[in-house]
Design an enzyme around this catalytic site. Sequence first.
Site, mmCIF file in Angstrom:
data_model
loop_
_atom_site.group_PDB
_atom_site.id
_atom_site.type_symbol
_atom_site.label_atom_id
_atom_site.label_comp_id
_atom_site.label_asym_id
_atom_site.label_seq_id
_atom_site.Cartn_x
_atom_site.Cartn_y
_atom_site.Cartn_z
ATOM 1 N N GLU A 24 0.844 -1.204 0.000
ATOM 2 C CA GLU A 24 0.000 0.000 0.000
ATOM 3 C C GLU A 24 0.873 1.246 0.000
ATOM 4 O O GLU A 24 2.075 1.179 0.261
ATOM 5 C CB GLU A 24 -0.953 -0.026 1.189
ATOM 6 C CG GLU A 24 -0.294 -0.314 2.538
ATOM 7 C CD GLU A 24 -0.106 0.902 3.407
ATOM 8 O OE1 GLU A 24 -0.168 2.036 2.881
ATOM 9 O OE2 GLU A 24 0.106 0.731 4.613
ATOM 10 N N VAL A 105 -5.061 0.041 2.850
ATOM 11 C CA VAL A 105 -5.154 -1.406 2.679
ATOM 12 C C VAL A 105 -6.390 -1.749 1.849
ATOM 13 O O VAL A 105 -6.334 -2.546 0.910
ATOM 14 C CB VAL A 105 -5.192 -2.114 4.048
ATOM 15 C CG1 VAL A 105 -5.645 -3.566 3.902
ATOM 16 C CG2 VAL A 105 -3.819 -2.061 4.715
ATOM 17 N N SER A 139 -12.894 0.556 10.308
ATOM 18 C CA SER A 139 -12.133 0.712 9.071
ATOM 19 C C SER A 139 -12.724 -0.096 7.920
ATOM 20 O O SER A 139 -13.146 -1.249 8.094
ATOM 21 C CB SER A 139 -10.679 0.291 9.293
ATOM 22 O OG SER A 139 -9.970 0.271 8.075
ATOM 23 N N ALA A 140 -12.702 0.517 6.732
ATOM 24 C CA ALA A 140 -13.114 -0.197 5.515
ATOM 25 C C ALA A 140 -12.171 -1.336 5.185
ATOM 26 O O ALA A 140 -12.512 -2.210 4.370
ATOM 27 C CB ALA A 140 -13.171 0.778 4.344
ATOM 28 N N ASP A 141 -10.976 -1.371 5.806
ATOM 29 C CA ASP A 141 -10.049 -2.483 5.583
ATOM 30 C C ASP A 141 -10.722 -3.815 5.899
ATOM 31 O O ASP A 141 -10.514 -4.815 5.199
ATOM 32 C CB ASP A 141 -8.803 -2.343 6.463
ATOM 33 C CG ASP A 141 -7.909 -1.181 6.068
ATOM 34 O OD1 ASP A 141 -8.212 -0.498 5.068
ATOM 35 O OD2 ASP A 141 -6.903 -0.961 6.765
ATOM 36 N N LYS A 158 -3.492 -1.880 13.934
ATOM 37 C CA LYS A 158 -2.767 -0.754 14.540
ATOM 38 C C LYS A 158 -3.074 -0.663 16.036
ATOM 39 O O LYS A 158 -4.200 -0.899 16.474
ATOM 40 C CB LYS A 158 -3.141 0.541 13.821
ATOM 41 C CG LYS A 158 -2.666 0.564 12.366
ATOM 42 C CD LYS A 158 -3.064 1.844 11.669
ATOM 43 C CE LYS A 158 -2.481 1.912 10.260
ATOM 44 N NZ LYS A 158 -3.044 0.893 9.358
#
Length: 248
Positions: A24, A105, A139-141, A158
């Site tokens: 990324e 990501v 998160s959209a991750d 994280k």
Amino acid sequence: MTTVHVRPDVAAAVAEGRPVVGLESTLISHGLPRPQNLEVAARLEAVVRAGGATPATVGIIKGRPIVGLDADELTALANADGVRKCGRRDIAIAVARGENGATTVAGTLALLRLAGVQVLATGGIGGVHRGAELTFDISADLVELAQSRAIIVCAGAKALLDLPRTVEVLETAGVPILGWRTDELPAFYSSASGLPVTARVETADDAARIAAVGWALGLNRGILVGVPPPAGQTLESGRIEAAVSVAL
């Protein structure tokens, strides 16, 4: 018609079935100061090459989505101001407006899929933020991983996130967490989170086999492989939590 540009050596590796590792680019544009950002980007690609794979850093340059930024494009992204941070929702905006974009990501996974690349390495994924029961800040991750036939190799989520709830969301989404020679999910700066993984793996072949079997069965979900930080480079969990609490 807008298409994703795949660097020739990346396209050749995919076509020939040789290993490719996606990287990324928000680390370059938003994560690190100059000039360390470019130095780290180059070092990451060098590590991938040393491991026998072709690196493919993903980004958007002047509206052109690219899987496999070349040296000049990496330099441009590292030194540009006003780079758009691109998850899946932001890619079309950056492309339509001719902007520079660095992919998260989630954004990286979306573009890697179009290039046929199924492995992504990163520091840590996004996840469920603390207080998400009030803010719904997730998160959209996690969403992208849940719908991608891809393996993400990282040091967990994280450290500032709510790790137990992140694990719960991954479980709900059907995403297995594999521990690279560990029985618990790494906690980014620390090897210990106290959270058990779905299964432990000792080799890359084992992790790849689990992913391949799942996809062959039609279980089209991503795989998270948690790799602890190297020995001697970890921080004590209590120290990290204390620092995060003060920062929050």
